[in-house]
Design an enzyme around this catalytic site. Structure first.
Site, PDB file in Angstrom:
ATOM      1  N   ASP A   8      10.707  -4.364  -1.245  1.00 59.58           N
ATOM      2  CA  ASP A   8      10.863  -5.570  -2.056  1.00 59.58           C
ATOM      3  C   ASP A   8      10.063  -6.664  -1.370  1.00 59.58           C
ATOM      4  O   ASP A   8      10.105  -6.804  -0.145  1.00 59.58           O
ATOM      5  CB  ASP A   8      12.330  -5.979  -2.215  1.00 59.58           C
ATOM      6  CG  ASP A   8      12.482  -6.884  -3.438  1.00 59.58           C
ATOM      7  OD1 ASP A   8      12.186  -6.428  -4.561  1.00 59.58           O
ATOM      8  OD2 ASP A   8      12.867  -8.050  -3.272  1.00 59.58           O
ATOM      9  N   GLY A  49      -1.011  -8.002  -8.416  1.00 55.56           N
ATOM     10  CA  GLY A  49      -0.101  -9.140  -8.341  1.00 55.56           C
ATOM     11  C   GLY A  49      -0.804 -10.462  -8.088  1.00 55.56           C
ATOM     12  O   GLY A  49      -1.746 -10.845  -8.800  1.00 55.56           O
ATOM     13  N   ARG A 103       2.763  -5.927   4.017  1.00 56.76           N
ATOM     14  CA  ARG A 103       3.217  -4.547   3.791  1.00 56.76           C
ATOM     15  C   ARG A 103       2.774  -3.626   4.932  1.00 56.76           C
ATOM     16  O   ARG A 103       3.537  -2.768   5.379  1.00 56.76           O
ATOM     17  CB  ARG A 103       2.671  -4.062   2.443  1.00 56.76           C
ATOM     18  CG  ARG A 103       3.201  -2.714   1.989  1.00 56.76           C
ATOM     19  CD  ARG A 103       3.019  -2.526   0.504  1.00 56.76           C
ATOM     20  NE  ARG A 103       3.834  -3.456  -0.255  1.00 56.76           N
ATOM     21  CZ  ARG A 103       3.352  -4.567  -0.848  1.00 56.76           C
ATOM     22  NH1 ARG A 103       2.069  -4.852  -0.836  1.00 56.76           N
ATOM     23  NH2 ARG A 103       4.183  -5.383  -1.473  1.00 56.76           N
TER      24      ARG A 103
HETATM   25  P1  ITT Z   1       8.915  -2.296  -7.673  1.00 57.30           P
HETATM   26  O1  ITT Z   1      10.124  -3.201  -7.749  1.00 57.30           O
HETATM   27  O2  ITT Z   1       8.979  -1.172  -8.650  1.00 57.30           O
HETATM   28  O3  ITT Z   1       8.622  -1.832  -6.270  1.00 57.30           O
HETATM   29  P2  ITT Z   1       7.501  -4.730  -8.385  1.00 57.30           P
HETATM   30  O4  ITT Z   1       6.058  -5.033  -8.597  1.00 57.30           O
HETATM   31  O5  ITT Z   1       8.480  -5.146  -9.457  1.00 57.30           O
HETATM   32  O6  ITT Z   1       7.615  -3.163  -8.112  1.00 57.30           O
HETATM   33  P3  ITT Z   1       8.956  -6.456  -6.523  1.00 57.30           P
HETATM   34  O7  ITT Z   1      10.197  -6.440  -7.352  1.00 57.30           O
HETATM   35  O8  ITT Z   1       9.087  -6.268  -5.044  1.00 57.30           O
HETATM   36  O9  ITT Z   1       7.912  -5.334  -6.988  1.00 57.30           O
HETATM   37  O10 ITT Z   1       8.198  -7.805  -6.824  1.00 57.30           O
HETATM   38  C1  ITT Z   1       7.165  -8.225  -5.989  1.00 57.30           C
HETATM   39  C2  ITT Z   1       6.309  -9.243  -6.717  1.00 57.30           C
HETATM   40  O11 ITT Z   1       5.428  -9.863  -5.776  1.00 57.30           O
HETATM   41  C3  ITT Z   1       5.408  -8.602  -7.781  1.00 57.30           C
HETATM   42  O12 ITT Z   1       5.141  -9.558  -8.784  1.00 57.30           O
HETATM   43  C4  ITT Z   1       4.143  -8.282  -7.007  1.00 57.30           C
HETATM   44  O13 ITT Z   1       3.022  -8.271  -7.831  1.00 57.30           O
HETATM   45  C5  ITT Z   1       4.103  -9.440  -5.995  1.00 57.30           C
HETATM   46  N1  ITT Z   1       3.557  -8.916  -4.729  1.00 57.30           N
HETATM   47  C6  ITT Z   1       4.232  -8.240  -3.763  1.00 57.30           C
HETATM   48  N2  ITT Z   1       3.392  -7.828  -2.801  1.00 57.30           N
HETATM   49  C7  ITT Z   1       2.167  -8.240  -3.181  1.00 57.30           C
HETATM   50  C8  ITT Z   1       0.878  -8.081  -2.622  1.00 57.30           C
HETATM   51  O14 ITT Z   1       0.692  -7.383  -1.516  1.00 57.30           O
HETATM   52  N3  ITT Z   1      -0.147  -8.610  -3.264  1.00 57.30           N
HETATM   53  C9  ITT Z   1       0.031  -9.296  -4.407  1.00 57.30           C
HETATM   54  N4  ITT Z   1       1.198  -9.479  -5.022  1.00 57.30           N
HETATM   55  C10 ITT Z   1       2.278  -8.955  -4.412  1.00 57.30           C
END
Ligand code: ITT
Length: 210
Positions: free
Chosen positions: A78, A167, A195
């Site tokens: 997360d 993202g 990460r």
């Molecule tokens: P899962 O829950 O299925 O793992 P998710 O994309 O919904 O996938 P999260 O609930 O952890 O993941 O939300 C993380 C948010 O932050 C999501 O909008 C990602 O795009 C963004 N994010 C996280 N790590 C990122 C990164 O390394 N680069 C860009 N955006 C990131």
């Protein structure tokens, strides 16, 4: 060791797989498990911290695998973007910043809108100090939980740059760099992220004493 990644975000998966492979952890995508892959996007992440949300995803995946007679270590992530000018937001709400079914582009647009509003009211000017934070949770076959955290500091800009990554990457410049994470990733430029840092810490803990 092998582990399943309980995530529907392939951007996370590729980054984490590459970071864990040299540490002796072979990460499998949830895509290899069709039922889990179908169910994962609907898991309700109603925890109050990254840790709680990662554990919710890991436990959900574990339950689905167990129902299918599979015993595997599960890893969940997360993560979120924390912007100082937004009092640490969107943080754990990063995935749904622009609404319950928001796409990454919608979330980036909302971020730019909110920061532009800050500018209009004579608030801080770009680039806006921020960090990405990632919490990883591993749930092994016995139910034992191990977790780690990684942070990368940097700043948010108001104009998207770069085609790589996912993202918020086109809006985030890591400390010490001129290019966004999306540009760095598109160029294959190796860069430590929240990460990869969390991944190294997790591997260290999982293999400590092994
Ligand atoms: P899962 O829950 O299925 O793992 P998710 O994309 O919904 O996938 P999260 O609930 O952890 O993941 O939300 C993380 C948010 O932050 C999501 O909008 C990602 O795009 C963004 N994010 C996280 N790590 C990122 C990164 O390394 N680069 C860009 N955006 C990131």
């Amino acid at each position: 060791m092998k582990a399943l990644f309980a995530s529907s975000n392939q951007g996370k998966f590729f980054e984490l797989r590459a970071a864990l492979a040299p540490k002796g952890i072979e990460l499998e995508s949830a895509r290899a498990f069709p039922r889990l892959d179908r169910l994962l996007p609907d898991v309700v992440e109603d925890g109050t911290s990254y840790y709680e949300n990662a554990l919710i995803k890991a436990r959900f995946a574990k339950r689905v695998l167990t129902e299918e007679g599979l015993a595997l270590t599960v890893i969940a992530d997360d993560s979120g973007l924390e912007v100082e000018a937004l009092n640490g937001g969107p943080g754990i709400h990063s995935a749904r910043f622009a609404g319950p079914h928001a796409r990454a582009a919608d979330n980036r647009a909302r971020l730019v809108r909110e920061l532009t509003e800050q500018l209009r009211t004579n608030g801080p000017k770009p680039p806006f100090p921020a960090c990405f934070r990632c919490v990883l949770v591993s749930l092994d076959e016995t139910g034992a939980v191990t977790s780690s955290e990684g942070i990368v500091r940097g700043a948010v800009v108001l104009t998207e740059r770069g085609q790589g990554g996912f993202g918020y990457d086109p809006l985030f410049i890591p400390e010490g760099e001129q290019r966004t994470l999306a540009e760095l990733k598109a160029e294959g430029a190796p860069h430590e992220t929240h990460r990869t840092r969390a991944a190294k810490a997790l591997a260290g803990m999982l293999f400590a004493g092994a």
